[in-house]
Design a protein around this motif. Structure first.
Motif, PDB file in Angstrom:
ATOM      1  N   ASN A  22      68.841 -10.918  -0.535  1.00  0.00           N
ATOM      2  CA  ASN A  22      69.027 -11.445  -1.894  1.00  0.00           C
ATOM      3  C   ASN A  22      68.965 -12.963  -1.906  1.00  0.00           C
ATOM      4  OD1 ASN A  22      69.251  -8.979  -3.192  1.00  0.00           O
ATOM      5  ND2 ASN A  22      71.442  -8.845  -2.815  1.00  0.00           N
ATOM      6  N   GLU A  23      69.477 -13.605  -0.859  1.00  0.00           N
ATOM      7  CA  GLU A  23      69.397 -15.062  -0.760  1.00  0.00           C
ATOM      8  C   GLU A  23      67.941 -15.507  -0.580  1.00  0.00           C
ATOM      9  OE1 GLU A  23      71.964 -17.238  -1.254  1.00  0.00           O
ATOM     10  OE2 GLU A  23      73.071 -15.410  -1.763  1.00  0.00           O
ATOM     11  N   LEU A  24      67.162 -14.758   0.183  1.00  0.00           N
ATOM     12  CA  LEU A  24      65.739 -15.076   0.336  1.00  0.00           C
ATOM     13  C   LEU A  24      65.005 -14.969  -1.001  1.00  0.00           C
ATOM     14  CD1 LEU A  24      64.817 -13.273   3.686  1.00  0.00           C
ATOM     15  CD2 LEU A  24      65.101 -15.725   3.306  1.00  0.00           C
ATOM     16  N   VAL A  25      65.380 -13.976  -1.797  1.00  0.00           N
ATOM     17  CA  VAL A  25      64.772 -13.808  -3.115  1.00  0.00           C
ATOM     18  C   VAL A  25      65.109 -15.015  -3.990  1.00  0.00           C
ATOM     19  CG1 VAL A  25      64.787 -12.413  -5.222  1.00  0.00           C
ATOM     20  CG2 VAL A  25      64.703 -11.288  -2.997  1.00  0.00           C
ATOM     21  N   LYS A  26      66.345 -15.491  -3.907  1.00  0.00           N
ATOM     22  CA  LYS A  26      66.730 -16.681  -4.679  1.00  0.00           C
ATOM     23  C   LYS A  26      65.880 -17.878  -4.283  1.00  0.00           C
ATOM     24  CE  LYS A  26      71.565 -15.442  -5.424  1.00  0.00           C
ATOM     25  NZ  LYS A  26      72.960 -15.808  -5.087  1.00  0.00           N
ATOM     26  N   VAL A  27      65.612 -18.027  -2.999  1.00  0.00           N
ATOM     27  CA  VAL A  27      64.772 -19.130  -2.531  1.00  0.00           C
ATOM     28  C   VAL A  27      63.362 -18.967  -3.096  1.00  0.00           C
ATOM     29  CG1 VAL A  27      63.696 -20.207  -0.508  1.00  0.00           C
ATOM     30  CG2 VAL A  27      66.119 -19.571  -0.451  1.00  0.00           C
ATOM     31  N   SER A  28      62.826 -17.761  -3.074  1.00  0.00           N
ATOM     32  CA  SER A  28      61.461 -17.555  -3.564  1.00  0.00           C
ATOM     33  C   SER A  28      61.360 -17.792  -5.064  1.00  0.00           C
ATOM     34  CB  SER A  28      60.958 -16.155  -3.210  1.00  0.00           C
ATOM     35  OG  SER A  28      61.534 -15.175  -4.043  1.00  0.00           O
ATOM     36  N   LYS A  29      62.461 -17.581  -5.793  1.00  0.00           N
ATOM     37  CA  LYS A  29      62.466 -17.811  -7.245  1.00  0.00           C
ATOM     38  C   LYS A  29      62.769 -19.265  -7.597  1.00  0.00           C
ATOM     39  CE  LYS A  29      63.886 -13.187  -8.662  1.00  0.00           C
ATOM     40  NZ  LYS A  29      64.948 -12.418  -9.330  1.00  0.00           N
ATOM     41  N   GLY A  30      63.101 -20.074  -6.597  1.00  0.00           N
ATOM     42  CA  GLY A  30      63.400 -21.473  -6.846  1.00  0.00           C
ATOM     43  C   GLY A  30      64.835 -21.733  -7.273  1.00  0.00           C
ATOM     44  N   GLU A  31      65.693 -20.723  -7.191  1.00  0.00           N
ATOM     45  CA  GLU A  31      67.097 -20.878  -7.564  1.00  0.00           C
ATOM     46  C   GLU A  31      67.885 -21.625  -6.485  1.00  0.00           C
ATOM     47  OE1 GLU A  31      68.591 -16.963  -8.393  1.00  0.00           O
ATOM     48  OE2 GLU A  31      67.024 -16.573  -9.866  1.00  0.00           O
ATOM     49  N   LYS A  32      67.329 -21.677  -5.292  1.00  0.00           N
ATOM     50  CA  LYS A  32      67.983 -22.311  -4.153  1.00  0.00           C
ATOM     51  C   LYS A  32      66.876 -22.810  -3.240  1.00  0.00           C
ATOM     52  CE  LYS A  32      71.558 -20.252  -2.404  1.00  0.00           C
ATOM     53  NZ  LYS A  32      72.476 -19.377  -1.692  1.00  0.00           N
ATOM     54  N   THR A  33      67.139 -23.891  -2.527  1.00  0.00           N
ATOM     55  CA  THR A  33      66.128 -24.389  -1.586  1.00  0.00           C
ATOM     56  C   THR A  33      66.335 -23.736  -0.225  1.00  0.00           C
ATOM     57  OG1 THR A  33      67.436 -26.255  -0.794  1.00  0.00           O
ATOM     58  CG2 THR A  33      66.070 -26.631  -2.764  1.00  0.00           C
ATOM     59  N   SER A  34      65.303 -23.759   0.566  1.00  0.00           N
ATOM     60  CA  SER A  34      65.419 -23.201   1.914  1.00  0.00           C
ATOM     61  C   SER A  34      66.412 -24.022   2.734  1.00  0.00           C
ATOM     62  CB  SER A  34      64.057 -23.151   2.600  1.00  0.00           C
ATOM     63  OG  SER A  34      63.482 -24.441   2.649  1.00  0.00           O
ATOM     64  N   GLU A  35      66.497 -25.314   2.453  1.00  0.00           N
ATOM     65  CA  GLU A  35      67.457 -26.155   3.172  1.00  0.00           C
ATOM     66  C   GLU A  35      68.892 -25.768   2.810  1.00  0.00           C
ATOM     67  OE1 GLU A  35      69.037 -28.887   5.755  1.00  0.00           O
ATOM     68  OE2 GLU A  35      66.997 -28.101   5.636  1.00  0.00           O
ATOM     69  N   GLU A  36      69.148 -25.458   1.551  1.00  0.00           N
ATOM     70  CA  GLU A  36      70.488 -25.010   1.147  1.00  0.00           C
ATOM     71  C   GLU A  36      70.859 -23.715   1.864  1.00  0.00           C
ATOM     72  OE1 GLU A  36      70.897 -26.642  -3.423  1.00  0.00           O
ATOM     73  OE2 GLU A  36      69.784 -24.798  -3.072  1.00  0.00           O
ATOM     74  N   LEU A  37      69.914 -22.792   1.933  1.00  0.00           N
ATOM     75  CA  LEU A  37      70.169 -21.525   2.621  1.00  0.00           C
ATOM     76  C   LEU A  37      70.410 -21.768   4.106  1.00  0.00           C
ATOM     77  CD1 LEU A  37      70.387 -18.475   2.662  1.00  0.00           C
ATOM     78  CD2 LEU A  37      67.893 -18.362   2.837  1.00  0.00           C
ATOM     79  N   ARG A  38      69.618 -22.634   4.697  1.00  0.00           N
ATOM     80  CA  ARG A  38      69.774 -22.953   6.111  1.00  0.00           C
ATOM     81  C   ARG A  38      71.155 -23.540   6.392  1.00  0.00           C
ATOM     82  NH1 ARG A  38      68.954 -26.626  10.172  1.00  0.00           N
ATOM     83  NH2 ARG A  38      68.734 -28.476   8.895  1.00  0.00           N
ATOM     84  N   GLN A  39      71.594 -24.457   5.547  1.00  0.00           N
ATOM     85  CA  GLN A  39      72.909 -25.064   5.731  1.00  0.00           C
ATOM     86  C   GLN A  39      74.031 -24.039   5.570  1.00  0.00           C
ATOM     87  OE1 GLN A  39      73.695 -28.071   6.888  1.00  0.00           O
ATOM     88  NE2 GLN A  39      71.506 -28.437   7.131  1.00  0.00           N
ATOM     89  N   GLU A  40      73.872 -23.100   4.625  1.00  0.00           N
ATOM     90  CA  GLU A  40      74.872 -22.041   4.454  1.00  0.00           C
ATOM     91  C   GLU A  40      74.980 -21.185   5.709  1.00  0.00           C
ATOM     92  OE1 GLU A  40      73.910 -19.806   0.955  1.00  0.00           O
ATOM     93  OE2 GLU A  40      74.182 -21.535  -0.361  1.00  0.00           O
ATOM     94  N   VAL A  41      73.842 -20.852   6.298  1.00  0.00           N
ATOM     95  CA  VAL A  41      73.837 -20.040   7.518  1.00  0.00           C
ATOM     96  C   VAL A  41      74.493 -20.804   8.660  1.00  0.00           C
ATOM     97  CG1 VAL A  41      72.340 -18.977   9.254  1.00  0.00           C
ATOM     98  CG2 VAL A  41      71.840 -18.664   6.831  1.00  0.00           C
ATOM     99  N   ILE A  42      74.172 -22.076   8.778  1.00  0.00           N
ATOM    100  CA  ILE A  42      74.771 -22.892   9.836  1.00  0.00           C
ATOM    101  C   ILE A  42      76.290 -22.934   9.660  1.00  0.00           C
ATOM    102  CG2 ILE A  42      75.013 -25.267  10.696  1.00  0.00           C
ATOM    103  CD1 ILE A  42      71.958 -25.545  10.158  1.00  0.00           C
ATOM    104  N   ARG A  43      76.762 -23.181   8.427  1.00  0.00           N
ATOM    105  CA  ARG A  43      78.211 -23.224   8.172  1.00  0.00           C
ATOM    106  C   ARG A  43      78.873 -21.894   8.501  1.00  0.00           C
ATOM    107  NH1 ARG A  43      76.731 -26.319   3.797  1.00  0.00           N
ATOM    108  NH2 ARG A  43      76.721 -24.547   2.375  1.00  0.00           N
ATOM    109  N   LYS A  44      78.194 -20.804   8.167  1.00  0.00           N
ATOM    110  CA  LYS A  44      78.784 -19.479   8.375  1.00  0.00           C
ATOM    111  C   LYS A  44      78.878 -19.126   9.855  1.00  0.00           C
ATOM    112  CE  LYS A  44      78.323 -14.666   7.014  1.00  0.00           C
ATOM    113  NZ  LYS A  44      77.588 -13.704   6.179  1.00  0.00           N
TER     114      LYS A  44
END
Length: 58
Positions: free
Chosen positions: A32-54
């Motif tokens: 679902n997070e990947l879908v958000k990135v593909s729709k432009g709701e989130k950047t790939s960098e934001e997702l990457r940082q979330e994964v790193i934090r987690k």
């Protein structure tokens, strides 16, 4: 999970399949997070940082 047959969603499907070939299965939440990135709701960098934090070691 059913996604509309668009170019972006086919690319996500390819990523999911490639990861599965390597025995690295993605959770529904992460897809679902990947879908958000593909729709432009989130950047790939934001997702990457979330994964790193987690998953970063304290």
């Amino acid at each position: 999970m059913v996604l509309e047959n668009t170019k972006e969603n086919r690319e996500i499907k390819n990523v999911i399949a490639t990861m599965a070939i390597e025995n690295m299965y993605l959770s529904r939440d992460f897809i679902n997070e990947l879908v958000k990135v593909s729709k432009g709701e989130k950047t790939s960098e934001e997702l990457r940082q979330e994964v790193i934090r987690k998953y970063a070691r304290p």
